[in-house]
Design a protein around this motif. Structure first.
Motif, PDB file in Angstrom:
ATOM      1  N   CYS A   1       0.789   7.069  -6.779  1.00  0.00           N
ATOM      2  CA  CYS A   1       0.015   8.093  -6.891  1.00  0.00           C
ATOM      3  C   CYS A   1       0.362   9.219  -6.858  1.00  0.00           C
ATOM      4  O   CYS A   1      -0.036  10.278  -7.464  1.00  0.00           O
ATOM      5  CB  CYS A   1      -1.200   7.758  -5.914  1.00  0.00           C
ATOM      6  N   ARG A   2       1.259   9.694  -5.895  1.00  0.00           N
ATOM      7  CA  ARG A   2       1.568  11.052  -5.486  1.00  0.00           C
ATOM      8  C   ARG A   2       2.677  11.396  -6.575  1.00  0.00           C
ATOM      9  O   ARG A   2       2.536  12.640  -7.299  1.00  0.00           O
ATOM     10  CB  ARG A   2       2.684  11.060  -4.265  1.00  0.00           C
TER      11      ARG A   2
ATOM     12  N   ASN B   1       0.759  -1.039  -0.074  1.00  0.00           N
ATOM     13  CA  ASN B   1       0.000   0.045   0.111  1.00  0.00           C
ATOM     14  C   ASN B   1       0.816   1.257   0.043  1.00  0.00           C
ATOM     15  O   ASN B   1       0.386   2.153  -0.583  1.00  0.00           O
ATOM     16  CB  ASN B   1      -0.902   0.047   1.272  1.00  0.00           C
ATOM     17  N   LEU B   2       1.932   1.181   0.610  1.00  0.00           N
ATOM     18  CA  LEU B   2       2.723   2.457   0.858  1.00  0.00           C
ATOM     19  C   LEU B   2       3.238   2.990  -0.752  1.00  0.00           C
ATOM     20  O   LEU B   2       3.622   3.803  -1.041  1.00  0.00           O
ATOM     21  CB  LEU B   2       4.081   2.230   1.753  1.00  0.00           C
TER      22      LEU B   2
ATOM     23  N   HIS C   1       1.298  12.920  -9.901  1.00  0.00           N
ATOM     24  CA  HIS C   1       0.886  14.234 -10.175  1.00  0.00           C
ATOM     25  C   HIS C   1       1.661  15.018 -10.677  1.00  0.00           C
ATOM     26  O   HIS C   1       1.817  16.488 -11.004  1.00  0.00           O
ATOM     27  CB  HIS C   1       0.581  14.788  -8.783  1.00  0.00           C
TER      28      HIS C   1
ATOM     29  N   GLU D   1       2.019   1.939  -3.529  1.00  0.00           N
ATOM     30  CA  GLU D   1       0.968   2.285  -4.461  1.00  0.00           C
ATOM     31  C   GLU D   1       0.724   3.630  -4.275  1.00  0.00           C
ATOM     32  O   GLU D   1       0.557   4.641  -5.100  1.00  0.00           O
ATOM     33  CB  GLU D   1      -0.460   1.513  -4.224  1.00  0.00           C
ATOM     34  N   ARG D   2       0.685   4.178  -2.782  1.00  0.00           N
ATOM     35  CA  ARG D   2       0.169   5.610  -2.563  1.00  0.00           C
ATOM     36  C   ARG D   2       1.511   6.540  -2.919  1.00  0.00           C
ATOM     37  O   ARG D   2       1.367   7.413  -3.511  1.00  0.00           O
ATOM     38  CB  ARG D   2       0.046   5.719  -1.174  1.00  0.00           C
ATOM     39  N   PHE D   3       2.751   6.096  -3.083  1.00  0.00           N
ATOM     40  CA  PHE D   3       3.841   6.898  -3.686  1.00  0.00           C
ATOM     41  C   PHE D   3       3.797   7.086  -5.028  1.00  0.00           C
ATOM     42  O   PHE D   3       3.918   8.049  -5.520  1.00  0.00           O
ATOM     43  CB  PHE D   3       5.196   6.066  -3.399  1.00  0.00           C
TER      44      PHE D   3
END
Length: 106
Positions: free
Chosen positions: A73-74, A66-67, A77, A69-71
């Protein structure tokens, strides 16, 4: 990390030098599992629904995915990474490292 060409599948990558590989169900291929086992790495991949023989995986290690995947996602941008303006691999990798440091410090 390892940067590979966009037109090649991640499953076909060889030479993994790690203790464990964490991936989602899309990477549940026998070829990848065999390659990881031969290299001494643990495959932390949940079995897909089409698998006839279910295999065990470490759910605790899988939660760490999850960490990552969130990276991703960030950093999507950041326009320079999302569109890959850099032509040279080393510059693109350097900008990803810079973005990772920026996110870590924030």
């Amino acid at each position: 990390w390892r940067l590979n060409p966009g037109q090649s599948a991640d499953v076909t990558q060889k030479g993994v030098d790690t203790q464990a590989v964490v991936a989602d169900k899309a990477y549940d291929a026998r070829v990848l599992s065999d390659t990881l086992t031969e290299s001494g790495a643990q495959a932390v991949i949940p079995p897909g629904v089409n698998r006839t023989q279910m295999r065990a995986f470490d759910r605790h290690l899988y939660k760490g995915r999850n960490l990552v995947e969130r990276f991703f996602c960030r950093i999507k941008h950041l326009r320079r990474i999302a569109t890959r303006y850099d032509k040279l691999d080393r510059r693109f990798e350097a900008f990803i490292a810079l973005a990772a440091a920026w996110i870590w410090l924030a």
